[in-house]
Motif scaffolding. Sequence first.
Motif, PDB file in Angstrom:
ATOM      1  N   ASP B  53      38.436  30.297  45.081  1.00  0.00           N
ATOM      2  CA  ASP B  53      37.062  29.848  44.823  1.00  0.00           C
ATOM      3  C   ASP B  53      36.334  30.796  43.872  1.00  0.00           C
ATOM      4  O   ASP B  53      35.143  30.673  43.651  1.00  0.00           O
ATOM      5  N   PHE B  54      37.029  31.762  43.311  1.00  0.00           N
ATOM      6  CA  PHE B  54      36.346  32.781  42.513  1.00  0.00           C
ATOM      7  C   PHE B  54      37.067  32.926  41.184  1.00  0.00           C
ATOM      8  O   PHE B  54      38.227  33.350  41.133  1.00  0.00           O
ATOM      9  N   LEU B  55      36.396  32.493  40.108  1.00  0.00           N
ATOM     10  CA  LEU B  55      37.002  32.654  38.769  1.00  0.00           C
ATOM     11  C   LEU B  55      36.545  34.000  38.221  1.00  0.00           C
ATOM     12  O   LEU B  55      35.367  34.198  37.934  1.00  0.00           O
ATOM     13  N   CYS B  56      37.466  34.968  38.108  1.00  0.00           N
ATOM     14  CA  CYS B  56      37.020  36.276  37.622  1.00  0.00           C
ATOM     15  C   CYS B  56      36.754  36.229  36.129  1.00  0.00           C
ATOM     16  O   CYS B  56      35.676  36.629  35.683  1.00  0.00           O
ATOM     17  N   ALA B  74      40.742  34.408  41.713  1.00  0.00           N
ATOM     18  CA  ALA B  74      40.914  35.152  42.980  1.00  0.00           C
ATOM     19  C   ALA B  74      40.361  34.294  44.105  1.00  0.00           C
ATOM     20  O   ALA B  74      39.611  33.339  43.866  1.00  0.00           O
ATOM     21  N   VAL B  76      38.197  34.654  47.598  1.00  0.00           N
ATOM     22  CA  VAL B  76      37.407  35.615  48.393  1.00  0.00           C
ATOM     23  C   VAL B  76      37.853  35.525  49.847  1.00  0.00           C
ATOM     24  O   VAL B  76      37.976  36.532  50.537  1.00  0.00           O
TER      25      VAL B  76
ATOM     26  N   LEU D 214      29.291  31.879  44.726  1.00  0.00           N
ATOM     27  CA  LEU D 214      30.752  31.904  44.507  1.00  0.00           C
ATOM     28  C   LEU D 214      31.113  31.028  43.311  1.00  0.00           C
ATOM     29  O   LEU D 214      31.925  31.404  42.468  1.00  0.00           O
ATOM     30  N   GLY D 217      30.643  32.803  40.214  1.00  0.00           N
ATOM     31  CA  GLY D 217      31.352  34.075  40.038  1.00  0.00           C
ATOM     32  C   GLY D 217      30.451  35.282  40.204  1.00  0.00           C
ATOM     33  O   GLY D 217      30.728  36.355  39.662  1.00  0.00           O
ATOM     34  N   PHE D 230      31.984  40.492  51.089  1.00  0.00           N
ATOM     35  CA  PHE D 230      33.109  40.697  50.160  1.00  0.00           C
ATOM     36  C   PHE D 230      32.844  41.936  49.338  1.00  0.00           C
ATOM     37  O   PHE D 230      31.902  41.980  48.556  1.00  0.00           O
ATOM     38  N   TYR D 302      45.096  42.623  34.912  1.00  0.00           N
ATOM     39  CA  TYR D 302      43.635  42.473  35.070  1.00  0.00           C
ATOM     40  C   TYR D 302      43.262  43.281  36.303  1.00  0.00           C
ATOM     41  O   TYR D 302      43.627  42.914  37.434  1.00  0.00           O
ATOM     42  N   ARG D 304      40.396  45.149  38.705  1.00  0.00           N
ATOM     43  CA  ARG D 304      38.953  44.991  38.962  1.00  0.00           C
ATOM     44  C   ARG D 304      38.517  46.008  40.003  1.00  0.00           C
ATOM     45  O   ARG D 304      39.269  46.318  40.935  1.00  0.00           O
ATOM     46  N   GLU D 311      31.635  42.917  40.395  1.00  0.00           N
ATOM     47  CA  GLU D 311      33.043  43.190  40.082  1.00  0.00           C
ATOM     48  C   GLU D 311      33.157  43.486  38.598  1.00  0.00           C
ATOM     49  O   GLU D 311      32.766  42.676  37.758  1.00  0.00           O
ATOM     50  N   ARG D 331      34.885  42.503  31.735  1.00  0.00           N
ATOM     51  CA  ARG D 331      34.068  41.519  32.454  1.00  0.00           C
ATOM     52  C   ARG D 331      33.117  42.313  33.336  1.00  0.00           C
ATOM     53  O   ARG D 331      33.569  43.106  34.169  1.00  0.00           O
TER      54      ARG D 331
END
Lengths: 168, 156, 206, 369, 347
Positions: B53-56, B74, B76, D214, D217, D230, D302, D304, D311, D331
């Motif tokens: 549910d998380f587009l980095c 990713a 969560v 969410l 992002g 989180f 990648y 993070r 992030e 990012r």
Amino acid sequence: MGVIKKLPVYLEHFPGGGIVATSLDYVLSQSQASSIWYLLFGTACCAIELMATGASRYDFDRFGMIFRASPRQADLIIAAGTITKKMAPRLRLLYDQMAQPRYVIAMGGCTVKGGPFYYDSYAVEKGIDHIVPVDVYIPGCPPRPESLLEGCLTLQKKIKKQKIGDWS
Amino acid sequence: MDKAALTKYILDKFAGKVDLLDTGKVEPVFRLESDFLLEFCRAINSDETLHIDFLCNIAGVDTGERFEVVYSVASVKNRIRFDFKIAMAYENAEVESVQSVWPGANWHEREVWELYGINILNHGNLTRFLLPDNWDQGYPMRKNWDAPDFVRMPES
Amino acid sequence: MKKLLSAIKNLVVGLFTTGKHLGRHAVTVQYPTEKWTMPERSRGIVVLLSDKETGELNCTVCMLCMRACPTAAIDIQYDKDEKGKRILKDFVVDHGLCCFCGLCEEACNFAALKMATKYEFSTLNKEDLVWHTDKLQEVGRDVPYEKPERKKPEAKAAAKPAVKAEAPTEPPKDTATAETAVNPGKPSEELKPLTEENKENPGEGN
Amino acid sequence: MSAPFRTEEFLVNMGPHHPSTHGVCRFLLTMDGEVVVKAVPYIGYLHRALERICENRTYHQCLPVLDRFEYCTSMSCEYAFCLATEKLAGIQAPERAEYLRVIMLELNRIASHLIWYGTTSLDLGAVTPFLYGFREREDILDLFEMTCGQRLTYNYIRIGGVSRDIPPEFIPKLKEFIEKFPRKVDDYEKLLTENPIWIVRNKNVGILSKELALGYGVSGPALRASGVKFDLRRDDPYSLYDRFEFDIPTGTVGDCYDRYLVRMEEMRQSLRIVKQALEQLPAGDIKTKLPPNFKPPKGEVYSRIENSRGEMGIYIQSAGDSKKPLRVKMRGGSYNQLQVMPEIVKGGKIADLVAVMASMDIIMPEVDR
Amino acid sequence: MEIAGIFKYLYEKLASTGLSQAWVDIISYSVAALIVFGFLAVVALFLVWWERKISAHIQQRFGPMRTGWHGWLQTIVDMLKLIQKEDITPATADRPVFYWAPIVAFVAAFMAYVTIPFGAGLIVSDLNIGILYIIAITTFTIISLLMAGWGSNNKYALLGGMRSAAQVVSYEVPMVLAILSVVLFAGSLSMVQIVESQAKIYQWYIFRLPFGPIAFIIYLIAGTAESNRTPFDLPEAEQELVAGFNVEYSGMKFAMFFFAEFVNMFTIAAIGTTLFLGGWQGPWLPSWVWFMLKTLALVFVLMWFRWTFPRLRVDQLMEFSWKFLLPVSFANLIIAGWMKYSKWFNW
């Protein structure tokens, strides 16, 4: 303002006029130097150092410099931070909006000659002296608050040497 | 869910359409065709065990001989992270927009379009936002791009 | 009613906190009169160090600092004497480009270059920020530094192969850099600074 | 019956130069009187093409450029880049270097939160907390200057370790800071937290729901304030964060007030981590030796980390044969938070826009790169 | 008192020279006006410097230090610099309105001092409707803010002007009610009578429980809002409206606004002292010293507010005034009325 500019010319005719003119020069340029209001204009890392200089340990207010939000009331732009090609016309616009005896301090390497973004960057102006006429250059990336204060002192020395007649 | 289990799960879930690349050092990197992208994204987003549910990040890459658009995603909820990419040739490079799955992709795709020239299909708002409005010197992040005042660092 | 009372209490507590600071003495370092003692690692201006007794530069023109600099701010010109040993002609640091990162100081293993703890160098015109050898040496005259202990023979040997290993793969580029070093990527027309008199028609930006 | 009262919307340009837009971000607001109908952010005024610069620099030379990517927490930018390169090349930093990195990262997070604390209160009218926040930050900057020489762009963390060991007078000064700082944070809390004006200005303003966060992002304190527990230091542990115990503050509603409480608590938690790291600091060397022409093998990664604004991810692709990275994509947390701003600001007042912008702690270098 | 004596002596001297009565009045009142203007100019300059020093020491730093000992020349130097600045009138501005706004602000700030007693007998003219005149005049500043907002033809200035008009109007009502509860007890509108009715210290209106302190607090809050200071400084909120109504003003025009704001603050404090803290009453020291001490104390409180509290939003500001301050001041007035009727304080 126009009248004040011509004042030294009138005063010359009176017998003691010369002394009055020079002392008037001294008082006016002294007052201009010790109460510069700088415009809140910070783009990148130098802006954080500009804020730190305004904070308690280095305290711009000791020099009589308070930050003004509107360019109309400011008479100094401290170009703190990288000026990109998109930001250059804005900087020129702000400079034009300022009231006349106005000064510019180029703070940090980016405003002197592009700093770390001189090579390989397609979007950064290589120094700002072809956008606005710069009075004082301060090296450093970012320059310490002390070197910014030292830059302001240099600007004050330059203002104190100015005569009334010679602002454009 | 560690790397091997994740790779095995994805490979046998999308049998023929997804293949694993060896360039992924820490997290698995997959490669898929551009027409399969939207379906793949919807699948991993709705899949219960993956629940991505998380587009980095969406990164456009110009590797010198082809374009690549790398998606880092990713989850969560159950701490999964992996990448997948789409490779395409230089001419008429285009990619589906994944805004329907993750609204956050809007600006990432817009940036890929603006700096690389990879067209994003039905994106909705493909306008310039990083470069100056009167920018007419092409797509600056491409390797073969050049401009009169673009100064390269001398090779020392 | 209770919410009103707690609101008033908190307003008064806020007032008291600021009032409490009224009595305390200020933390300001009054810059021109009292100066802050800089920690010795503080990275100020790049300076060239010279030997205390003989007074000539430590620099052996190994070009490592020029190669390490991320913004190509250091620009060294040298010419070879008869034995092939390089002699420093001009060592230029352009403070308009330098990003004060200290990578050159780490790259130099002859203690010839250091980031001094000096910072008072604001100028009225741009050209003063491009420092040449004499200015660098003169500013760095009184900068304390510890000479790396020179274990004469094997250090020389160690330095030699390193440099030699460097040299064979690099000489074509080196000579190449020598030429380009003269004007490392200066844009064709130098950007003319806008001085007081031609402020009316600012030169068209590039 | 007279015509119904017709209000006409007008456009206000909260221009690139505006006291409260944290650097140079421009909002084009469609306003109906005081109410913001639509806010369109315009960015790009600080786009310095960092990614293009990194493509023409060796891995060591990339670090000063990364410092300027996010100048409030330069340590975390350097660390993200070094972590990515170490994963790429399979290098492991020595124990002591890893501890020093954690101490520096957490101190930098406190310094960044202090900048946020100052600018938030400045944007909502209270000037004094700005000065108090920066007074404490100066102590942290002294610690940084003692070890790496610069106040803002440190260039301290290297690939494979740390550039220099801490000087002898670092630890006593740090202990003194650790002992003094909690009392100062209580002072800050007394000034603002229960202040009725502060509560009225921040409660139920700019509510960011969990799904919206969410979906867009959003990460970091803004996400935790919306109730999602989180934190990359706990859920995707890098470095030594699994050796320290610290709790993760989360909010409930996700409004400006929750974001404020989460960040104030995070300052205390970071201090706890620094204290534990200082006790377990081992001896040992601080840098693994790297070959002179360091060329990582072919591959992409990648990595993070948890930055003070969310992030921070660095994507590196290396071609294996050159000592320069083929592609570096950065990012930042603020990039996605600015994207979600128009959604949560709609319908609020212009003063709320300022409050939300300050509480999301958006700064422009991360957005424009 | 001695100064009042000089004024009377000057008055007889003029009358004896045989000028017509009108001319005598004009000259004597203009002399009085000049004296008050000079005194207030000095006080305003001092206040500007004092505010910068207090804000500095609250924030643990030094204020202006380099112009004279501890920077006491700073405000004079600021004024000198502002005189030299170029006077910009934006092209699209509504020229006459833009030009007259600062002058209206400047004049309105000084007109309130006709009936404020600086000491025993030290009053320009003791009108029997003193406090009513002051309330009428202090609302005059709204016109200058609206003119500035409209004149500079700038969206921010317009927003700032609108906000300030709404704010001052809505805080005018609780302020008047608070003053009314004092006038109820003093029995007269004239400022001198009000002060004389607070002869002893326990007779000060601030100590007349239960309505006194509440009226004082309401007056103080409304006064802060009246002079556009935090937590109600919406019109020139730097963060939201760049510089509020004085966005377009530079040089001497801006100096007038800046000056008028500080004189307004001094007016609010002066009225507060006269009504609640017993004007110039006080043992040992001469009367005008007492007046100055009490007023500067109130000014210090106003400044202390500014450097502690954040700013309220516009609608919260309105809501606070109409929904909270107004009912409380009405209730307070009723209590005062009942106490007056039941002769609670008949000394």
